[in-house]
Design a protein around this motif. Sequence first.
Motif, PDB file in Angstrom:
ATOM      1  N   LEU A  11      17.377 -10.230   0.060  1.00 49.81           N
ATOM      2  CA  LEU A  11      18.259 -11.357   0.339  1.00 49.81           C
ATOM      3  C   LEU A  11      19.108 -11.107   1.561  1.00 49.81           C
ATOM      4  O   LEU A  11      19.292 -11.986   2.403  1.00 49.81           O
ATOM      5  CB  LEU A  11      19.155 -11.624  -0.878  1.00 49.81           C
ATOM      6  N   SER A  12      19.638  -9.867   1.701  1.00 51.47           N
ATOM      7  CA  SER A  12      20.453  -9.526   2.866  1.00 51.47           C
ATOM      8  C   SER A  12      19.650  -9.649   4.139  1.00 51.47           C
ATOM      9  O   SER A  12      20.132 -10.158   5.161  1.00 51.47           O
ATOM     10  CB  SER A  12      21.004  -8.102   2.728  1.00 51.47           C
ATOM     11  N   SER A  13      18.395  -9.169   4.107  1.00 51.08           N
ATOM     12  CA  SER A  13      17.545  -9.256   5.280  1.00 51.08           C
ATOM     13  C   SER A  13      17.281 -10.699   5.654  1.00 51.08           C
ATOM     14  O   SER A  13      17.282 -11.071   6.827  1.00 51.08           O
ATOM     15  CB  SER A  13      16.213  -8.528   5.027  1.00 51.08           C
ATOM     16  N   LEU A  14      17.076 -11.536   4.636  1.00 50.63           N
ATOM     17  CA  LEU A  14      16.829 -12.947   4.890  1.00 50.63           C
ATOM     18  C   LEU A  14      18.035 -13.612   5.536  1.00 50.63           C
ATOM     19  O   LEU A  14      17.921 -14.365   6.501  1.00 50.63           O
ATOM     20  CB  LEU A  14      16.481 -13.651   3.572  1.00 50.63           C
ATOM     21  N   VAL A  15      19.227 -13.306   4.987  1.00 55.28           N
ATOM     22  CA  VAL A  15      20.453 -13.892   5.535  1.00 55.28           C
ATOM     23  C   VAL A  15      20.696 -13.398   6.950  1.00 55.28           C
ATOM     24  O   VAL A  15      20.988 -14.173   7.868  1.00 55.28           O
ATOM     25  CB  VAL A  15      21.652 -13.567   4.630  1.00 55.28           C
ATOM     26  N   LEU A  16      20.571 -12.082   7.162  1.00 54.77           N
ATOM     27  CA  LEU A  16      20.793 -11.536   8.488  1.00 54.77           C
ATOM     28  C   LEU A  16      19.793 -12.103   9.482  1.00 54.77           C
ATOM     29  O   LEU A  16      20.085 -12.256  10.661  1.00 54.77           O
ATOM     30  CB  LEU A  16      20.685 -10.003   8.442  1.00 54.77           C
ATOM     31  N   GLY A  17      18.604 -12.430   9.006  1.00 53.27           N
ATOM     32  CA  GLY A  17      17.582 -12.948   9.908  1.00 53.27           C
ATOM     33  C   GLY A  17      17.905 -14.328  10.436  1.00 53.27           C
ATOM     34  O   GLY A  17      17.370 -14.733  11.463  1.00 53.27           O
ATOM     35  N   VAL A  18      18.764 -15.099   9.743  1.00 57.16           N
ATOM     36  CA  VAL A  18      19.078 -16.448  10.205  1.00 57.16           C
ATOM     37  C   VAL A  18      20.502 -16.542  10.745  1.00 57.16           C
ATOM     38  O   VAL A  18      20.933 -17.609  11.144  1.00 57.16           O
ATOM     39  CB  VAL A  18      18.890 -17.469   9.061  1.00 57.16           C
ATOM     40  N   GLN A  19      21.239 -15.458  10.789  1.00 55.80           N
ATOM     41  CA  GLN A  19      22.634 -15.536  11.199  1.00 55.80           C
ATOM     42  C   GLN A  19      22.798 -15.941  12.657  1.00 55.80           C
ATOM     43  O   GLN A  19      23.839 -16.458  13.033  1.00 55.80           O
ATOM     44  CB  GLN A  19      23.324 -14.197  10.955  1.00 55.80           C
ATOM     45  N   LEU A  20      21.805 -15.720  13.483  1.00 49.68           N
ATOM     46  CA  LEU A  20      21.950 -15.967  14.906  1.00 49.68           C
ATOM     47  C   LEU A  20      21.251 -17.239  15.356  1.00 49.68           C
ATOM     48  O   LEU A  20      21.107 -17.466  16.545  1.00 49.68           O
ATOM     49  CB  LEU A  20      21.408 -14.763  15.696  1.00 49.68           C
ATOM     50  N   PHE A  21      20.803 -18.086  14.422  1.00 49.05           N
ATOM     51  CA  PHE A  21      20.010 -19.217  14.865  1.00 49.05           C
ATOM     52  C   PHE A  21      20.857 -20.406  15.290  1.00 49.05           C
ATOM     53  O   PHE A  21      20.344 -21.372  15.820  1.00 49.05           O
ATOM     54  CB  PHE A  21      18.984 -19.607  13.798  1.00 49.05           C
ATOM     55  N   LEU A  22      22.148 -20.366  15.076  1.00 50.29           N
ATOM     56  CA  LEU A  22      23.045 -21.396  15.602  1.00 50.29           C
ATOM     57  C   LEU A  22      23.637 -20.916  16.916  1.00 50.29           C
ATOM     58  O   LEU A  22      24.184 -19.817  16.990  1.00 50.29           O
ATOM     59  CB  LEU A  22      24.174 -21.693  14.615  1.00 50.29           C
ATOM     60  N   HIS A  23      23.546 -21.737  17.940  1.00 50.01           N
ATOM     61  CA  HIS A  23      24.033 -21.312  19.251  1.00 50.01           C
ATOM     62  C   HIS A  23      24.835 -22.439  19.900  1.00 50.01           C
ATOM     63  O   HIS A  23      24.382 -23.586  19.963  1.00 50.01           O
ATOM     64  CB  HIS A  23      22.865 -20.932  20.161  1.00 50.01           C
ATOM     65  N   GLN A  24      26.029 -22.095  20.375  1.00 47.44           N
ATOM     66  CA  GLN A  24      26.891 -23.040  21.086  1.00 47.44           C
ATOM     67  C   GLN A  24      26.946 -22.616  22.553  1.00 47.44           C
ATOM     68  O   GLN A  24      27.591 -21.635  22.908  1.00 47.44           O
ATOM     69  CB  GLN A  24      28.284 -23.060  20.456  1.00 47.44           C
TER      70      GLN A  24
END
Length: 290
Positions: A11-24
């Motif tokens: 679960l941690s790997s999954l969450v960390l894998g999407v943490q950077l997909f939002l970009h401003q």
Amino acid sequence: MNMIFAEYLLLSSLVLGVQLFLHQTQRIQFVEVSDTAKIQCSSTENLEGGSNMFWYLRREGEKPTFIKRCLDDQNVSKFACKHETHSSTLEINNVQKTESGIYYCAYRYSSYLIFGNGSTLIVGDSYTKSSWVMLLVPFPHGSQVTGTANLACVIHGVSSPVHVSWSVSGELQEQGLTHSLKAKDGSLTLINHISVPMDTWTSGKNFTCEVKFNSSGNSVKTSTRYPAASSTAHPSGCASQTVRYAVAMFLGVLLVSLSLAWSHCCSNPGSTAYAQLEFDSRNHNQSTEQ
């Protein structure tokens, strides 16, 4: 127990894998009072109609506060979401100075909120009659050429955030880390600092802090460089230089200590003595150099 731990890692790997997909992409935006501000947030993933998109505002010296869920139709006259498949834009109508700050988009993924990297919005002119800019630089330590040198740009008496940039002999550097202090009258003192290798600081290059207060493009530039060896090698240089360094060191340590205490964090353990203060309380487009 091992199975639970394995599921936690997955679960941690999954969450960390999407943490950077939002970009401003808009790191900073200047807007005049009463205009409409548009803050963008993009993603490589499908944002699914924007129903899971949220927006937060962090004003200087305050904690982030929730301001808008894109599914929420309330207060549309003030905040509105414009959604596309891979992006969401927050529109702020009739924007006011009190709405200056850092805006973060957030996406609800499972039971987590994934945040963007933030966009700073500066409304109107942050400059006031009491504003000034001052540089704090390391006190000379003889022939020391190892370790890092910490330089700080102090912006006093502003009404809202400002844009601070650093350059070394004309070459732009990454933005520094900013700490803030809020006075009883609501004015802000901002301390933006960078760390550079000691050999870069002692190389004689010119270090410039540039502060922009509004959208007009006018700014205050404050520059300094490491003092020539000849100016520090001879004791006969005069006692006033020593006094100047002592006063500068006291003010520098005081300001930085207050800033760190206010933000409850410490970027570099240990003590650093500062000297060579340079300040400017004149027009925005004037610059000084030591």
